[in-house]
Structure formats: structure tokens, C-alpha cells
Design a protein around this motif. Structure first.
Motif, PDB file in Angstrom:
ATOM      1  N   THR A   8       0.844  -1.192   0.000  1.00 39.79           N
ATOM      2  CA  THR A   8       0.000   0.000   0.000  1.00 39.79           C
ATOM      3  C   THR A   8       0.880   1.243   0.000  1.00 39.79           C
ATOM      4  O   THR A   8       1.805   1.340   0.814  1.00 39.79           O
ATOM      5  N   TRP A   9       0.608   2.159  -0.917  1.00 44.07           N
ATOM      6  CA  TRP A   9       1.355   3.414  -0.989  1.00 44.07           C
ATOM      7  C   TRP A   9       0.559   4.492  -0.272  1.00 44.07           C
ATOM      8  O   TRP A   9      -0.542   4.853  -0.690  1.00 44.07           O
ATOM      9  N   GLN A  10       1.105   4.994   0.849  1.00 41.94           N
ATOM     10  CA  GLN A  10       0.474   6.060   1.604  1.00 41.94           C
ATOM     11  C   GLN A  10       1.095   7.389   1.164  1.00 41.94           C
ATOM     12  O   GLN A  10       2.146   7.793   1.672  1.00 41.94           O
ATOM     13  N   GLU A  11       0.449   8.010   0.214  1.00 40.28           N
ATOM     14  CA  GLU A  11       1.052   9.169  -0.467  1.00 40.28           C
ATOM     15  C   GLU A  11       1.265  10.337   0.476  1.00 40.28           C
ATOM     16  O   GLU A  11       2.274  11.035   0.394  1.00 40.28           O
ATOM     17  N   LYS A  12       0.349  10.553   1.395  1.00 42.42           N
ATOM     18  CA  LYS A  12       0.470  11.705   2.286  1.00 42.42           C
ATOM     19  C   LYS A  12       1.719  11.605   3.149  1.00 42.42           C
ATOM     20  O   LYS A  12       2.454  12.569   3.337  1.00 42.42           O
ATOM     21  N   GLN A  13       1.965  10.417   3.692  1.00 42.92           N
ATOM     22  CA  GLN A  13       3.146  10.220   4.534  1.00 42.92           C
ATOM     23  C   GLN A  13       4.381   9.804   3.730  1.00 42.92           C
ATOM     24  O   GLN A  13       5.463   9.674   4.292  1.00 42.92           O
ATOM     25  N   LYS A  14       4.194   9.566   2.420  1.00 46.78           N
ATOM     26  CA  LYS A  14       5.289   9.101   1.554  1.00 46.78           C
ATOM     27  C   LYS A  14       5.875   7.789   2.086  1.00 46.78           C
ATOM     28  O   LYS A  14       7.094   7.610   2.157  1.00 46.78           O
ATOM     29  N   ILE A  15       4.994   6.872   2.458  1.00 47.58           N
ATOM     30  CA  ILE A  15       5.410   5.615   3.071  1.00 47.58           C
ATOM     31  C   ILE A  15       4.825   4.449   2.297  1.00 47.58           C
ATOM     32  O   ILE A  15       3.660   4.473   1.889  1.00 47.58           O
ATOM     33  N   LEU A  16       5.648   3.436   2.089  1.00 46.02           N
ATOM     34  CA  LEU A  16       5.182   2.169   1.527  1.00 46.02           C
ATOM     35  C   LEU A  16       4.915   1.197   2.672  1.00 46.02           C
ATOM     36  O   LEU A  16       5.758   1.020   3.557  1.00 46.02           O
ATOM     37  N   ARG A  17       3.739   0.573   2.640  1.00 43.43           N
ATOM     38  CA  ARG A  17       3.346  -0.376   3.682  1.00 43.43           C
ATOM     39  C   ARG A  17       3.228  -1.765   3.059  1.00 43.43           C
ATOM     40  O   ARG A  17       2.464  -1.965   2.116  1.00 43.43           O
ATOM     41  N   VAL A  18       4.007  -2.712   3.586  1.00 46.26           N
ATOM     42  CA  VAL A  18       4.070  -4.062   3.023  1.00 46.26           C
ATOM     43  C   VAL A  18       3.542  -5.050   4.054  1.00 46.26           C
ATOM     44  O   VAL A  18       3.978  -5.051   5.205  1.00 46.26           O
ATOM     45  N   GLU A  19       2.592  -5.884   3.641  1.00 44.63           N
ATOM     46  CA  GLU A  19       2.064  -6.913   4.518  1.00 44.63           C
ATOM     47  C   GLU A  19       2.915  -8.175   4.371  1.00 44.63           C
ATOM     48  O   GLU A  19       3.067  -8.709   3.276  1.00 44.63           O
ATOM     49  N   ILE A  20       3.479  -8.629   5.485  1.00 45.61           N
ATOM     50  CA  ILE A  20       4.364  -9.796   5.446  1.00 45.61           C
ATOM     51  C   ILE A  20       3.841 -10.853   6.404  1.00 45.61           C
ATOM     52  O   ILE A  20       3.343 -10.533   7.485  1.00 45.61           O
ATOM     53  N   GLU A  21       3.976 -12.094   6.003  1.00 44.66           N
ATOM     54  CA  GLU A  21       3.495 -13.219   6.799  1.00 44.66           C
ATOM     55  C   GLU A  21       4.633 -14.041   7.382  1.00 44.66           C
ATOM     56  O   GLU A  21       4.416 -14.835   8.291  1.00 44.66           O
ATOM     57  N   LYS A  22       5.848 -13.859   6.846  1.00 43.28           N
ATOM     58  CA  LYS A  22       6.975 -14.661   7.280  1.00 43.28           C
ATOM     59  C   LYS A  22       8.212 -13.774   7.413  1.00 43.28           C
ATOM     60  O   LYS A  22       8.287 -12.691   6.842  1.00 43.28           O
ATOM     61  N   THR A  23       9.195 -14.267   8.142  1.00 41.25           N
ATOM     62  CA  THR A  23      10.499 -13.625   8.161  1.00 41.25           C
ATOM     63  C   THR A  23      11.290 -14.092   6.944  1.00 41.25           C
ATOM     64  O   THR A  23      10.914 -15.040   6.269  1.00 41.25           O
ATOM     65  N   GLY A  24      12.387 -13.410   6.668  1.00 43.25           N
ATOM     66  CA  GLY A  24      13.215 -13.788   5.527  1.00 43.25           C
ATOM     67  C   GLY A  24      13.635 -12.580   4.723  1.00 43.25           C
ATOM     68  O   GLY A  24      13.621 -11.439   5.203  1.00 43.25           O
ATOM     69  N   ASP A  25      14.010 -12.803   3.472  1.00 46.29           N
ATOM     70  CA  ASP A  25      14.479 -11.752   2.587  1.00 46.29           C
ATOM     71  C   ASP A  25      13.343 -11.284   1.685  1.00 46.29           C
ATOM     72  O   ASP A  25      12.550 -12.092   1.183  1.00 46.29           O
ATOM     73  N   TYR A  26      13.294  -9.975   1.457  1.00 42.34           N
ATOM     74  CA  TYR A  26      12.275  -9.379   0.609  1.00 42.34           C
ATOM     75  C   TYR A  26      12.941  -8.472  -0.422  1.00 42.34           C
ATOM     76  O   TYR A  26      13.909  -7.767  -0.116  1.00 42.34           O
ATOM     77  N   PHE A  27      12.393  -8.498  -1.649  1.00 44.67           N
ATOM     78  CA  PHE A  27      12.988  -7.780  -2.766  1.00 44.67           C
ATOM     79  C   PHE A  27      11.969  -6.796  -3.340  1.00 44.67           C
ATOM     80  O   PHE A  27      10.808  -7.142  -3.572  1.00 44.67           O
ATOM     81  N   ILE A  28      12.440  -5.583  -3.581  1.00 50.32           N
ATOM     82  CA  ILE A  28      11.573  -4.489  -4.006  1.00 50.32           C
ATOM     83  C   ILE A  28      11.830  -4.170  -5.466  1.00 50.32           C
ATOM     84  O   ILE A  28      12.974  -4.094  -5.908  1.00 50.32           O
ATOM     85  N   SER A  29      10.748  -3.975  -6.223  1.00 46.84           N
ATOM     86  CA  SER A  29      10.882  -3.671  -7.647  1.00 46.84           C
ATOM     87  C   SER A  29       9.727  -2.791  -8.072  1.00 46.84           C
ATOM     88  O   SER A  29       8.625  -2.868  -7.526  1.00 46.84           O
ATOM     89  N   GLU A  30      10.004  -1.938  -9.047  1.00 49.38           N
ATOM     90  CA  GLU A  30       8.937  -1.119  -9.624  1.00 49.38           C
ATOM     91  C   GLU A  30       8.241  -1.836 -10.770  1.00 49.38           C
ATOM     92  O   GLU A  30       7.198  -1.407 -11.227  1.00 49.38           O
TER      93      GLU A  30
END
Length: 757
Positions: free
Chosen positions: A648-670
Motif C-alpha cells: 500500500t502506498w500512503q502518499e500523504k506520509q510518503k510511506i510504503l506499507r508491506v504486509e508480510i506473513e513470514k520472516t526472511g528476505d524481501y525484494f523491491i521492484s517497480e
């Protein structure tokens, strides 16, 4: 006739007993079978170098310590990876990809879990001719390792790096690379994302060299290899001598880099030495600050003007520091270096005050006080009070506000909230300090140093770990404190910003006994035992270790638990924490780390065991944490297995919110993430190397395309162990039924014969 009947009867009884044995055997196997609940694939699998014409078993030997971690309800197993090395031509030098799978022990069943497949690369090399044609990563350390056959002349080897259209730079000389007996170690600090580089190693007293590896340093931290071929080392260069930029991220910290409490009439010589040693500025010869092989950072020492400090009277003085350009360097005409500022609180012996502060590390506010003459017992009896937005005063537990001979250290993350006003004071046996007032906002917070730092900048962070004991109890409510007036009624005596005021009386006319304060104490609001915890708590740039008692305290006060490291905030729901069954003296360790320009890692350990399932958790961060993201609304986040997370992109706060269910490595891409990034396997040989070739680093890939039989142990007949058990049961039952029918027919025939007679 009777003999034939006896033989037939014995045969039937044998068949019946065989069926019963089969049923018994399969029942025992079923009872011993363990279903696997989770499988963790190995990370950072090394690439290996193997001598040509050797047995392929050498490859398996070098990778023998790489294991899967398999979890069941009762066991934790470490099972070695089963490597398939059949594709490696041990008679032809080059780079080959080998894949590994999980083979479970007998009695264990994967159930519905897909077995993760892993892979790495093998470089076949001639003895005495080191090659750098493949690599693997130590992600957390920011290192790339290029393996070669073991050598004894590593000290005389030198690594060179050249950016396209640039000059060859000596990485070894600049401290960005190390030639070891088993390979070349290169720091990612030597490169800038998006650039294309060439890398080679010179050895044999400078007379020989490896091939040249040409690659692009990608945003996710991987190296996209274009070619590996032999070429000559060209003109070498040395870093420029004109300083063109400085690290702007240091600027906020420099606005209040230190604060000291000194006695009236004392000397500032030790403070000046300390400031020179601890306050420095990182500059670069690049137009935009970078610390690379071509433009390595230069550390400027500071010089301080102590003449402005007036030590004859009590109060707060500001010290100004400037930075000294080393000999041989020049400042660019358009560059103005920032100044550094430190604060002195001049106090009388026996009358400590709170009138200034500093933030030596993240989440720690230090109020300097002159308490060198206080005994250990007297320091133990000092009580710290704070109130929020003109509310009632609260007595802080010593684990939240630690009192030392140098002043008060306040662990602000658990006490202060952004946007609120605070008043703080301290009471000791013979009196009390004045009340220091401040607004806790972004201007007050001067140290967020590691939030924006490069993820692998280990040597230059120079951030000490924060170590403390676990909390004994929470704050205690103080409904009223006699003599503690509102700071609004006092004149601002000090020379600091208008956001900070203090009503410290220089005549110490508002002394209040500690006994009066104690008499007003109400009962503790904590449900926890006040006994000391045995857990040593720790906070570094990537790790927070706390006691179970503090975790439960955070949960009780906030309803959720949130941890933040390197600008990445992770929130965990109470329902998840309740499944951990945390006790007061348990240790909980949270590791949050930016592992690449577009990747982060989350690890949680409870009582030393890793937690993998964290349903309902979220990770939040500003787009600036991961560089320039042009279209945050299109960002996708995937885990190591390629599973997409809800973003979820929270434009007002300029924050990306990611829902995660597990620990581990996460990769970000446009761009759209579909499992894993597309990569091409390649065999690099001395004879022919294409510019389109790529060398894969070790990575975990999904086994969804593999034959489903890989997920189960298969017996000699092609059936899984589970299928074999079911088949045995059916066969046994059929045997019993068949024998029963045959006996029934024999009895009926015998009965008919008797009747006929």
C-alpha cells in the motif's frame, strides 16, 4: 485326499498369517512417520573453484557443509544438500551451474510442502592460474567473493577495477579489496549502482594477470556479467585531490554533535581533545558524495574554538568547530563545508543541573550533569521525573533513565513520542535540578545516523552498541511534586533554541528533599515482577535484543510491538507474539537490515530459536530508504520464493506499507515480479565467451516446475513411502478376505459330502 486337504489348509493359514504381518508392518511405519512443517533453504551458498581433471566428488566435498534446516513438531534436522554435478565437465575449464535438492531421511514426509531447490556455480581452473570468472555474495557484509584455487602468494596479488571510460584503480591499495588464499574479496563500497565495471587481478610480481571480468552493478546488489576474457592492464590512475562534496547526512548530527557538563573555572583541554578525536566529516572528490574506488572518501578532522566559552558563570555555551582540509587536497570553489556545534553546561560542584542535551547514538538522549563527586549509592538514589504535555509527573525506572556520573541517559524510544512537549528534572538527596523543557520533534532528533547509511558500510559506521539491563518495572505515577513549577513561569536563561527552556535556579532556591518526593509516590502501574532480569539488552544498527519482560511491557503500553532499524519499521500483532509464549527472562532478538539497494531482511529469534511465521505483520518505510523510486504506486515486493506481498502506498506520509506473513528476505521492484528475476545460465570457457553471458550467484529458486515426485521420498517401485503403506494395508486386507472365503467354501463342501453319504 486327507493329505491334500491338510496341505491346502496349511497353505491357506500361511497366506492369512502373511496378510496379518503386512498389516502389522505397515501400521508400524505409519506410526513412525513424521510430517515436515517447514523447510528453510540455505542462504549465501558459496561458489567454489576446483582443479581441472579432478573427480567431480571434489565439488560435493567442498559443498558438504551446506544444509537444509527441516522442522517437524518434535525435531529440527540439518540435512546436507544433495548436489547434481553431472553437468560439470571436469576436463574443460570454465564456469558451470550445479543444482541441489533435499532428500529426506526415511520416516519423514514433506506432506504438502514443495521442496525448495538451490544452486551455485563451480569454476574449473588450472593449477597456478587463478581466475575470477564467478562469484558469490556475503549479503550482510556487502562482500563479493571470487573463488580460486588455494595460493600462497596472496600478499603480492593486487586487484584493479575500472569503470567504463575511466581509469584502472588499485582496489587493494585503496582498501576496497583483499586477495586471500582462497579467492578475491571485493567490497560493494568500491562501486556505484548502475555503472559498468571491469575487474582483474595482477599476480606473479606484476608479470601475470587473470582474465578481465566485465559486469554491471545492479540495483538489487547482483552483478550482471557480460564477459570474461583476457586483456592487458591499461593506464592506472589515482584518486583526485580536489574535494567537491561532503556527506550531507552528517549535517544534522553536526548541529549538536556533543554536550558536556563542566565545573566553573575548570579547563577545557580534555574536552577539546575529545571533540577533535570524535567529530569528523566525510568528504569526496566526486560531484555527488560517494565512497568508491575512483572517488574514495576522505576523513576531515575538526578544529575547535574554545575561546567563546565563559567558565566563570553557570549557563550553557556553544562551541563551534570547523574542518581541516589535509595537505595535498583543495576545496572546490563552489563548496562550503558545514560547521560542527557542541554545547557546554557550566555548573557548580554539588549543584548539578539539566539544561542541555545531545544524542550520541540513535534513540538515546543524554543530559550532561556534573555528578563526579556523587558516590555510587548517591547516584543510585537519584530519581528522574518527566511529564508529557503538562500532565502529571512520572518517575522513570532506572532502566529507562540511567543515571551516571556524567548525567542522565534517557532511552527515548520507550519514553518520548514525536510532537509532544516534555518537562524533565532530577531529584537527589540534597536537592533537585531545575526543570528542562523541550519539544520532541524532528528538530530535536539530531541523530538518525544509520537510517540512511549504505547497508554494508560496516567499518565507517562507528556506532557503539547500546547495552543495558532489562526493565525491572515501569514508570510510577507522581500526582504532584511540591516545588516543581511550570517552566512557563520562568525566564529562559540559556543560549539555546527557543524550543528548549529551563527554570534552573542559579541560587538553588527551589531545593526539595528526596523524602518529600518519595512520600507522594503512588503504587506501580506495572504487572511485572520488579526483580532484575538476567537478560542483557542490546541495540545496534541492525539488531535489537530485549528481554521478554520489556517485550510484554511494550505490548501492554502500545497494544502492538514495533521495531525500527535503518529506516525500516516492522509491526507485529499481539496475536502473533502470544504464540511465542514469552517469559520475563526470555531473550527476543530482532534483526532488520537493508541488504541491498532494493532488498531488506527480517529475522526474529525467541530463546535462540528462529521464528518464521509472523501472520498479520507489516513493514513500513519511506521510498528514500531504497534510493530513487520514481513510481511508488507501482512498487511490488516479493519474498525469496517469489511470492508477492500486498503493498500500500500512503502518499500523504510518503510511506510504503508491506504486509508480510513470514520472516526472511524481501525484494523491491517497480516492475512486475514473477517468481524470480530472469537470469541466463552460462558456461564460461577460455575459448569462447559471449557478451550476453551471465554468471549466477547462489540463490534459492522455487521448485514449482520440478517433477512433483521430488517432494517425496520414492521407493524402488516408483511409489512414495506413503503410497506404499496404503498399498500394503489393502493387500493385507484382501489376503485375509480371500483366506476367509476359501475356508468358507471348504467347510460348505465338507458339509455337502457328509449329507450325500
Amino acid at each position: 485326499m486327507r493329505k491334500e486337504k491338510r496341505i491346502f489348509l496349511i497353505l491357506m493359514i500361511g497366506i492369512c498369517l502373511s496378510g496379518m504381518l503386512i498389516i502389522k508392518k505397515t501400521t508400524v511405519i505409519s506410526g513412525q512417520e513424521n510430517t515436515v512443517s517447514h523447510v528453510t533453504a540455505p542462504k549465501d551458498i558459496p561458489a567454489v573453484a576446483v582443479e581441472i581433471n579432478k573427480s567431480s566428488e571434489v565439488i560435493c566435498d567442498k559443498l558438504s557443509e551446506i544444509t537444509y534446516t527441516v522442522y517437524t513438531d518434535s525435531d529440527t534436522l540439518h540435512i546436507p544438500v544433495l548436489w547434481d554435478v553431472s553437468a560439470v565437465n571436469m576436463e574443460l575449464p570454465g564456469v558451470y551451474t550445479v543444482k541441489g535438492t533435499l532428500k529426506l531421511l526415511r520416516g519423514y514426509d514433506l506432506g504438502e510442502i514443495n521442496s525448495p531447490q538451490v544452486q551455485t556455480t563451480v569454476s574449473i581452473q588450472y593449477p597456478g592460474r587463478p581466475e575470477i570468472n564467478t562469484y558469490y555474495r556475503l549479503t550482510a557484509a556487502g562482500l563479493y567473493i571470487f573463488p580460486w584455487l588455494e595460493r600462497e602468494d596472496a600478499d603480492s596479488m593486487e586487484a584493479y577495477l575500472k569503470k567504463d571510460n575511466g581509469q584502472w584503480m588499485n582496489l587493494t591499495e585503496e582498501g576496497f579489496a583483499l586477495c586471500s588464499e582462497d579467492g578475491l574479496y571485493v567490497s560493494n563500497q568500491s562501486m556505484v549502482v548502475g555503472n559498468t565495471y571491469s575487474l582483474m587481478v595482477v599476480y606473479g610480481d606484476g608479470q601475470r594477470q587473470t582474465g578481465t571480468l566485465r559486469f554491471r552493478y545492479q540495483k538489487d546488489g547482483s552483478l550482471k556479467v557480460y564477459s570474461y576474457q583476457y586483456s592487458q592492464l591499461g593506464n592506472t590512475g589515482s584518486p583526485a585531490k580536489r574535494i567537491r562534496s561532503y556527506n550531507a547526512k552528517d549535517e544534522k548530527y553536526l548541529s549538536r554533535c556533543a554536550a558536556y557538563a563542566v565545573e566553573t573555572g575548570s579547563s577545557l583541554e580534555k574536552i577539546e581533545e575529545d571533540l577533535k578525536e570524535s567529530v569528523r566529516l566525510r568528504v569526496s572528490t566526486a560531484e555527488k558524495f560517494e565512497n568508491t574506488a575512483e572517488n574514495p572518501e576522505i576523513i576531515l578532522e575538526s578544529s575547535w574554538d574554545m575561546s567563546q566559552a565563559d567558565l566563570t558563570k553557570q549557563g550553557v555555551c556553544k562551541l563551534i568547530g570547523t574542518f581541516v582540509v589535509p595537505k595535498g587536497y583543495q576545496l572546490a570553489e563552489n563548496l562550503a563545508l558545514p560547521k560542527a556545534y557542541a554545547y557546554l553546561s557550566v555548573q557548580k560542584r554539588g549543584n548539578p543541573q539539566i539544561d542541555t542535551y545531545s544524542m550520541p547514538v540513535v534513540d538515546l538522549v543524554e543530559f550532561p550533569m556534573l555528578m563526579a563527586d556523587f558516590s555510587a549509592e548517591e547516584l543510585q538514589n537519584v530519581q528522574v521525573y518527566i511529564r508529557e504535555n503538562k500532565g502529571s509527573y512520572q518517575k522513570l525506572d532506572r532502566e529507562l533513565a540511567e543515571v551516571t556520573s556524567g548525567g542522565i541517559q534517557l532511552y527515548c524510544r520507550e519514553v518520548l513520542k514525536k510532537g509532544n512537549n516534555y518537562d524533565i528534572c532530577a531529584v537527589y538527596e540534597t536537592g533537585s535540578t531545575g526543570i528542562y523543557s523541550f519539544l520532541y520533534n524532528d528538530d530535536f532528533i539530531v541523530n538518525e545516523y544509520w537510517h540512511e547509511r549504505n547497508f554494508s558500510d560496516r567499518d565507517e559506521k562507528n556506532l557503539p552498541a547500546i547495552v543495558q539491563k532489562a526493565p525491572g518495572q515501569t514508570v510510577t505515577s507522581v500526582p504532584s511534586v511540591e516545588g516543581m513549577e511550570s517552566p512557563d513561569t520562568k525566564e529562559n536563561y540559556y543560549e539555546e533554541s527557543s524550543d528548549e527552556t529551563s527554570d534552573n535556579s542559579r541560587s538553588s532556591g527551589q531545593k526539595t528533599s528526596a523524602g518529600e518526593i518519595k512520600a507522594t509516590d503512588s503504587g506501580t502501574t506495572s504487572d511485572f515482577d520488579a526483580a532484575d532480569s538476567t537478560v542483557t539488552e542490546l541495540s545496534t544498527d541492525t539488531i535489537t535484543a530485549i528481554s521478554g519482560q520489556r517485550l510484554l511491557l511494550m505490548l501492554q503500553q502500545n497494544g502492538i510491538v514495533r521495531f525500527e532499524k535503518q529506516g525500516i519499521s516492522v509491526t507485529i500483532l499481539p496475536e502473533t507474539i502470544n504464540t511465542w509464549k514469552v517469559a520475563a527472562n526470555d531473550e527476543i532478538q530482532m534483526r532488520i537490515e537493508k541488504t541491498a539497494e532494493s532488498a531488506f531482511s527480517l529475522r526474529i529469534f525467541v530463546r535462540g530459536e528462529e521464528v518464521t511465521e509472523i501472520p498479520g505483520s507489516t513493514a513500513e518505510f519511506q521510498t528514500s530508504v531504497f534510493g530513487e523510486i520514481s513510481s511508488p504506486e507501482t512498487v511490488t515486493v516479493a519474498d525469496a520464493q517469489g511470492n508477492l506481498c500486498a503493498v500500500t502506498w500512503q502518499e500523504k506520509q510518503k510511506i510504503l506499507r508491506v504486509e508480510i506473513e513470514k520472516t526472511g528476505d524481501y525484494f523491491i521492484s517497480e516492475a512486475s515480479v514473477s517468481g524470480q528475476a530472469d537470469k541466463t545460465e552460462t558456461d564460461l570457457t577460455e575459448a569462447s565467451v559471449s557478451d550476453a553471458d551471465t554468471v549466477e550467484s547462489a540463490e534459492v529458486i522455487s521448485d514449482g516446475e520440478a517433477d512433483s515426485t521430488m517432494a517425496k521420498e520414492v521407493n524402488a517401485e516408483g511409489l512414495s513411502e506413503k503410497q506404499k503403506i496404503e498399498t500394503g494395508k489393502i493387500c493385507g486386507l484382501l489376503s485375509v478376505v480371500a483366506v476367509g472365503l476359501i475356508l468358507l467354501l471348504i467347510l460348505r463342501k465338507k458339509r455337502n459330502n457328509i449329507r450325500n453319504r
